[in-house]
Design a protein around this motif. Structure first.
Motif, PDB file in Angstrom:
ATOM      1  N   GLU A  65       0.828  -1.215   0.000  1.00  0.00           N
ATOM      2  CA  GLU A  65       0.000   0.000   0.000  1.00  0.00           C
ATOM      3  C   GLU A  65       0.857   1.258   0.000  1.00  0.00           C
ATOM      4  N   VAL A  66       1.928   1.253   0.790  1.00  0.00           N
ATOM      5  CA  VAL A  66       2.825   2.415   0.833  1.00  0.00           C
ATOM      6  C   VAL A  66       3.511   2.585  -0.524  1.00  0.00           C
ATOM      7  N   ALA A  67       3.939   1.478  -1.134  1.00  0.00           N
ATOM      8  CA  ALA A  67       4.585   1.551  -2.444  1.00  0.00           C
ATOM      9  C   ALA A  67       3.638   2.139  -3.490  1.00  0.00           C
ATOM     10  N   LEU A  68       2.376   1.758  -3.444  1.00  0.00           N
ATOM     11  CA  LEU A  68       1.404   2.313  -4.382  1.00  0.00           C
ATOM     12  C   LEU A  68       1.203   3.812  -4.166  1.00  0.00           C
ATOM     13  N   MET A  69       1.113   4.217  -2.908  1.00  0.00           N
ATOM     14  CA  MET A  69       0.912   5.635  -2.597  1.00  0.00           C
ATOM     15  C   MET A  69       2.106   6.482  -3.010  1.00  0.00           C
ATOM     16  N   LEU A  70       3.322   5.950  -2.818  1.00  0.00           N
ATOM     17  CA  LEU A  70       4.529   6.712  -3.115  1.00  0.00           C
ATOM     18  C   LEU A  70       5.033   6.503  -4.539  1.00  0.00           C
ATOM     19  N   ALA A  71       4.487   5.516  -5.206  1.00  0.00           N
ATOM     20  CA  ALA A  71       4.908   5.168  -6.573  1.00  0.00           C
ATOM     21  C   ALA A  71       6.407   4.870  -6.624  1.00  0.00           C
ATOM     22  N   ARG A  72       6.869   4.112  -5.631  1.00  0.00           N
ATOM     23  CA  ARG A  72       8.263   3.679  -5.616  1.00  0.00           C
ATOM     24  C   ARG A  72       8.390   2.439  -4.746  1.00  0.00           C
ATOM     25  N   ARG A  73       9.509   1.759  -4.888  1.00  0.00           N
ATOM     26  CA  ARG A  73       9.776   0.558  -4.100  1.00  0.00           C
ATOM     27  C   ARG A  73      10.049   0.967  -2.657  1.00  0.00           C
TER      28      ARG A  73
END
Length: 94
Positions: A65-73
């Protein structure tokens, strides 16, 4: 400031902190008690690695979920260079 004596004109206590006690001394004592327990060394190491590596620390779902929100690994990658594709013995390189 929550665990120490003295107030700052720049800080406003959070409502959750205010609910820890009916007066400032009770709130400070309750806040200190919340922070009193020691973390296990393994957890300290995980927190340190996540902080130093700028990674999310939590469940796999949380990291996704955090990766999706930040658009990064937000999890560690594999160390080293990417592996070259293997070429079969009978296949020509050219």
């Amino acid at each position: 400031m929550n665990a120490q004596q003295g107030a700052s004109p720049f800080l406003v206590p959070h409502e959750t902190y205010k609910r820890l006690g009916s007066n400032e001394e009770d709130r400070r004592l309750a806040y200190r008690e919340l922070l009193r327990s020691d973390l296990e060394p393994e957890m300290v190491d995980r927190i340190r690695k996540a902080t130093n590596g700028n990674y999310a620390l939590g469940s796999e779902r949380f990291a996704e979920e955090v990766a999706l929100m930040l658009a990064r690994r937000v999890t560690p990658g594999k160390s080293g260079r990417p592996r070259k594709p293997e070429v079969g013995r009978n296949e020509s390189l050219f």
